[in-house]
Design a protein around this motif. Structure first.
Motif, PDB file in Angstrom:
ATOM      1  N   ILE A   1      27.857 -16.132   1.259  1.00 53.41           N
ATOM      2  CA  ILE A   1      28.398 -16.207   2.627  1.00 53.41           C
ATOM      3  C   ILE A   1      28.459 -17.652   3.092  1.00 53.41           C
ATOM      4  O   ILE A   1      29.259 -18.004   3.967  1.00 53.41           O
ATOM      5  CB  ILE A   1      27.551 -15.341   3.583  1.00 53.41           C
ATOM      6  CG1 ILE A   1      27.675 -13.865   3.166  1.00 53.41           C
ATOM      7  CG2 ILE A   1      27.971 -15.522   5.039  1.00 53.41           C
ATOM      8  CD1 ILE A   1      26.777 -12.935   3.943  1.00 53.41           C
ATOM      9  N   ASP A   2      27.619 -18.506   2.492  1.00 53.11           N
ATOM     10  CA  ASP A   2      27.688 -19.956   2.679  1.00 53.11           C
ATOM     11  C   ASP A   2      27.519 -20.382   4.141  1.00 53.11           C
ATOM     12  O   ASP A   2      28.118 -21.360   4.580  1.00 53.11           O
ATOM     13  CB  ASP A   2      29.025 -20.481   2.136  1.00 53.11           C
ATOM     14  CG  ASP A   2      28.971 -21.975   1.858  1.00 53.11           C
ATOM     15  OD1 ASP A   2      27.870 -22.505   1.606  1.00 53.11           O
ATOM     16  OD2 ASP A   2      30.046 -22.622   1.911  1.00 53.11           O
ATOM     17  N   GLY A   3      26.716 -19.635   4.890  1.00 54.93           N
ATOM     18  CA  GLY A   3      26.416 -20.046   6.258  1.00 54.93           C
ATOM     19  C   GLY A   3      27.505 -19.773   7.271  1.00 54.93           C
ATOM     20  O   GLY A   3      27.403 -20.213   8.432  1.00 54.93           O
ATOM     21  N   HIS A   4      28.566 -19.055   6.879  1.00 56.67           N
ATOM     22  CA  HIS A   4      29.647 -18.768   7.828  1.00 56.67           C
ATOM     23  C   HIS A   4      29.234 -17.728   8.870  1.00 56.67           C
ATOM     24  O   HIS A   4      29.899 -17.574   9.900  1.00 56.67           O
ATOM     25  CB  HIS A   4      30.896 -18.305   7.081  1.00 56.67           C
ATOM     26  CG  HIS A   4      31.503 -19.386   6.230  1.00 56.67           C
ATOM     27  ND1 HIS A   4      31.968 -20.574   6.750  1.00 56.67           N
ATOM     28  CD2 HIS A   4      31.708 -19.460   4.883  1.00 56.67           C
ATOM     29  CE1 HIS A   4      32.441 -21.338   5.773  1.00 56.67           C
ATOM     30  NE2 HIS A   4      32.288 -20.681   4.627  1.00 56.67           N
ATOM     31  N   LEU A   5      28.181 -16.995   8.592  1.00 54.92           N
ATOM     32  CA  LEU A   5      27.558 -16.111   9.572  1.00 54.92           C
ATOM     33  C   LEU A   5      26.152 -16.639   9.827  1.00 54.92           C
ATOM     34  O   LEU A   5      25.536 -17.236   8.950  1.00 54.92           O
ATOM     35  CB  LEU A   5      27.488 -14.671   9.049  1.00 54.92           C
ATOM     36  CG  LEU A   5      28.813 -13.994   8.683  1.00 54.92           C
ATOM     37  CD1 LEU A   5      28.537 -12.611   8.077  1.00 54.92           C
ATOM     38  CD2 LEU A   5      29.720 -13.859   9.900  1.00 54.92           C
ATOM     39  N   SER A   6      25.627 -16.406  11.022  1.00 58.02           N
ATOM     40  CA  SER A   6      24.281 -16.872  11.328  1.00 58.02           C
ATOM     41  C   SER A   6      23.270 -16.140  10.449  1.00 58.02           C
ATOM     42  O   SER A   6      23.511 -15.004  10.031  1.00 58.02           O
ATOM     43  CB  SER A   6      23.958 -16.633  12.803  1.00 58.02           C
ATOM     44  OG  SER A   6      23.708 -15.254  13.045  1.00 58.02           O
ATOM     45  N   PRO A   7      22.121 -16.775  10.150  1.00 52.80           N
ATOM     46  CA  PRO A   7      21.099 -16.086   9.351  1.00 52.80           C
ATOM     47  C   PRO A   7      20.596 -14.818  10.034  1.00 52.80           C
ATOM     48  O   PRO A   7      20.199 -13.863   9.371  1.00 52.80           O
ATOM     49  CB  PRO A   7      19.989 -17.127   9.197  1.00 52.80           C
ATOM     50  CG  PRO A   7      20.237 -18.140  10.263  1.00 52.80           C
ATOM     51  CD  PRO A   7      21.709 -18.143  10.485  1.00 52.80           C
ATOM     52  N   TYR A   8      20.638 -14.796  11.384  1.00 56.09           N
ATOM     53  CA  TYR A   8      20.223 -13.589  12.107  1.00 56.09           C
ATOM     54  C   TYR A   8      21.180 -12.442  11.820  1.00 56.09           C
ATOM     55  O   TYR A   8      20.774 -11.310  11.558  1.00 56.09           O
ATOM     56  CB  TYR A   8      20.192 -13.848  13.620  1.00 56.09           C
ATOM     57  CG  TYR A   8      19.473 -15.096  14.029  1.00 56.09           C
ATOM     58  CD1 TYR A   8      18.155 -15.316  13.638  1.00 56.09           C
ATOM     59  CD2 TYR A   8      20.101 -16.072  14.805  1.00 56.09           C
ATOM     60  CE1 TYR A   8      17.473 -16.467  14.013  1.00 56.09           C
ATOM     61  CE2 TYR A   8      19.432 -17.219  15.186  1.00 56.09           C
ATOM     62  CZ  TYR A   8      18.122 -17.420  14.786  1.00 56.09           C
ATOM     63  OH  TYR A   8      17.463 -18.557  15.159  1.00 56.09           O
ATOM     64  N   GLN A   9      22.478 -12.750  11.851  1.00 57.04           N
ATOM     65  CA  GLN A   9      23.469 -11.702  11.628  1.00 57.04           C
ATOM     66  C   GLN A   9      23.453 -11.218  10.183  1.00 57.04           C
ATOM     67  O   GLN A   9      23.518 -10.010   9.922  1.00 57.04           O
ATOM     68  CB  GLN A   9      24.866 -12.208  11.994  1.00 57.04           C
ATOM     69  CG  GLN A   9      25.939 -11.130  11.923  1.00 57.04           C
ATOM     70  CD  GLN A   9      27.291 -11.601  12.442  1.00 57.04           C
ATOM     71  OE1 GLN A   9      27.380 -12.575  13.185  1.00 57.04           O
ATOM     72  NE2 GLN A   9      28.356 -10.912  12.041  1.00 57.04           N
ATOM     73  N   SER A  10      23.334 -12.151   9.239  1.00 56.81           N
ATOM     74  CA  SER A  10      23.273 -11.750   7.832  1.00 56.81           C
ATOM     75  C   SER A  10      22.044 -10.890   7.570  1.00 56.81           C
ATOM     76  O   SER A  10      22.111  -9.879   6.857  1.00 56.81           O
ATOM     77  CB  SER A  10      23.241 -12.992   6.938  1.00 56.81           C
ATOM     78  OG  SER A  10      24.454 -13.708   7.007  1.00 56.81           O
ATOM     79  N   SER A  11      20.915 -11.275   8.163  1.00 55.28           N
ATOM     80  CA  SER A  11      19.677 -10.511   7.986  1.00 55.28           C
ATOM     81  C   SER A  11      19.817  -9.123   8.582  1.00 55.28           C
ATOM     82  O   SER A  11      19.405  -8.124   7.975  1.00 55.28           O
ATOM     83  CB  SER A  11      18.504 -11.248   8.641  1.00 55.28           C
ATOM     84  OG  SER A  11      18.300 -12.515   8.046  1.00 55.28           O
ATOM     85  N   PHE A  12      20.397  -9.049   9.783  1.00 57.97           N
ATOM     86  CA  PHE A  12      20.560  -7.762  10.462  1.00 57.97           C
ATOM     87  C   PHE A  12      21.478  -6.827   9.682  1.00 57.97           C
ATOM     88  O   PHE A  12      21.129  -5.662   9.415  1.00 57.97           O
ATOM     89  CB  PHE A  12      21.122  -7.986  11.868  1.00 57.97           C
ATOM     90  CG  PHE A  12      21.633  -6.732  12.526  1.00 57.97           C
ATOM     91  CD1 PHE A  12      20.753  -5.748  12.960  1.00 57.97           C
ATOM     92  CD2 PHE A  12      23.001  -6.523  12.706  1.00 57.97           C
ATOM     93  CE1 PHE A  12      21.214  -4.579  13.559  1.00 57.97           C
ATOM     94  CE2 PHE A  12      23.470  -5.366  13.300  1.00 57.97           C
ATOM     95  CZ  PHE A  12      22.582  -4.389  13.728  1.00 57.97           C
TER      96      PHE A  12
END
Length: 313
Positions: free
Chosen positions: A30-41
């Motif tokens: 994903i290379d940081g294009h989504l926030s780590p919070y959103q990717s984790s969720f």
């Protein structure tokens, strides 16, 4: 026959930790294009698929939130969320090998916390393992000689949060159901990361959805495989297989992400891995009753924690 069963368990564990490594590679894509919070969720949403397979005979859906110790359950709830955010941040900003190397400090953190919170007696060999691990970290990081990033902080925080979860598992003992332990981690990530993701939430692209699905589903698949592996082999034999993730990390880094590993990093990685293996060996010799410090994913330890068999007589 027993040897065959044990070998089957160990092989399943190798496959499980390969799946964990592929899961981490998926979120790195994903290379940081989504926030780590959103990717984790969103990864945790896909992880829910694994819940029915983690449940054992006699478990109920309500057991996911039932616990013998609510404060410790909530501590694991929060720790797993923090660890997931830290790990996603690490894999986003660092090479996979470097991220794993720092996250693999988890056994050292467990040793230190066990002294203060569980009042365990730690001998010279386990303290030596801790020291070797931290020397390895200094070799990998080389502070003053290279620029450090939020990824390094995320990796260390990921290992620290995972250690908190492991110590919680040990403190709660055999009375806690595996589904409750696993559920605390998934629900913590869902609720904490979901709340943090709301302000900057953005709809993922089709390709990002595919990466997120790989991240969550592979992690769930890995947890299920670890649970089945524990049916055939003891946790003390499953534990060392986690370090096979480092081989996958180097392979993915070279073939997919164009990463390179220099000599100081190789030396640091070997020191950290050696520290973890020495810790696991000492825990096996001591007969640690609850899961040894299973490396980079506290959920793996949650699904192999031995439960008390209720007396039905």
């Amino acid at each position: 026959m027993q040897k065959d069963q044990t070998l089957k368990g160990v092989l399943l564990a190798f496959v499980a930790f390969a799946a964990y490594a592929w899961s981490d590679a998926s979120v790195k894509m994903i290379d940081g294009h989504l926030s780590p919070y959103q990717s984790s969720f969103l990864g945790a949403v896909f992880c829910l698929v694994g819940l029915p397979f983690i449940m054992k005979s006699g478990d109920r859906w309500t057991d996911i939130i039932k616990t013998t110790n609510r404060p410790l359950w909530l501590l694991r709830f929060v720790a797993q969320a923090g660890g997931t955010i830290g790990s996603v941040t690490a894999f986003t900003h660092l090479s996979m090998a470097e991220a794993f190397a720092l996250i693999f400090l988890l056994p050292s953190f467990v040793t230190i916390m066990s002294v203060f919170f569980l009042k365990e007696k730690v001998g010279v060999k386990r303290w030596a393992a801790v020291l070797i691990g931290f020397v390895g970290v200094m070799v990998v990081l080389r502070p003053g000689f290279r620029e450090l990033s939020i990824g390094h902080l995320g990796a260390v925080f990921g290992g620290l949060s995972g250690a908190i979860s492991i110590v919680v598992l040990r403190a709660m003992g055999r009375r806690e159901k595996n589904i409750s332990l696993y559920g605390a981690g998934v629900l913590g990530t869902l609720i904490v990361c979901g709340a943090l993701a709301i302000p900057g939430f953005q709809m993922p692209t089709s390709l990002q959805w595919a990466y997120l699905a790989g991240y969550g589903l592979l992690a769930a698949f890995a947890a299920i495989l670890v649970m089945y592996a524990a049916n055939y082999a003891p946790a003390t034999l499953i534990g060392p297989t986690q370090y096979s993730q480092m081989l996958w990390a180097v392979l993915f880094g070279y073939l997919v992400f164009g990463d390179t590993v220099d000599l100081p990093m190789v030396i640091g990685i070997l020191l950290i891995v050696g520290s973890g293996l020495l810790t696991l060996a000492r825990e096996r010799a001591r007969g640690t009753p609850l899961p040894p410090a299973l490396g980079s994913d506290a959920q793996a330890a949650a699904v192999i924690a031995p439960e008390e068999i209720p007396n039905t007589k």
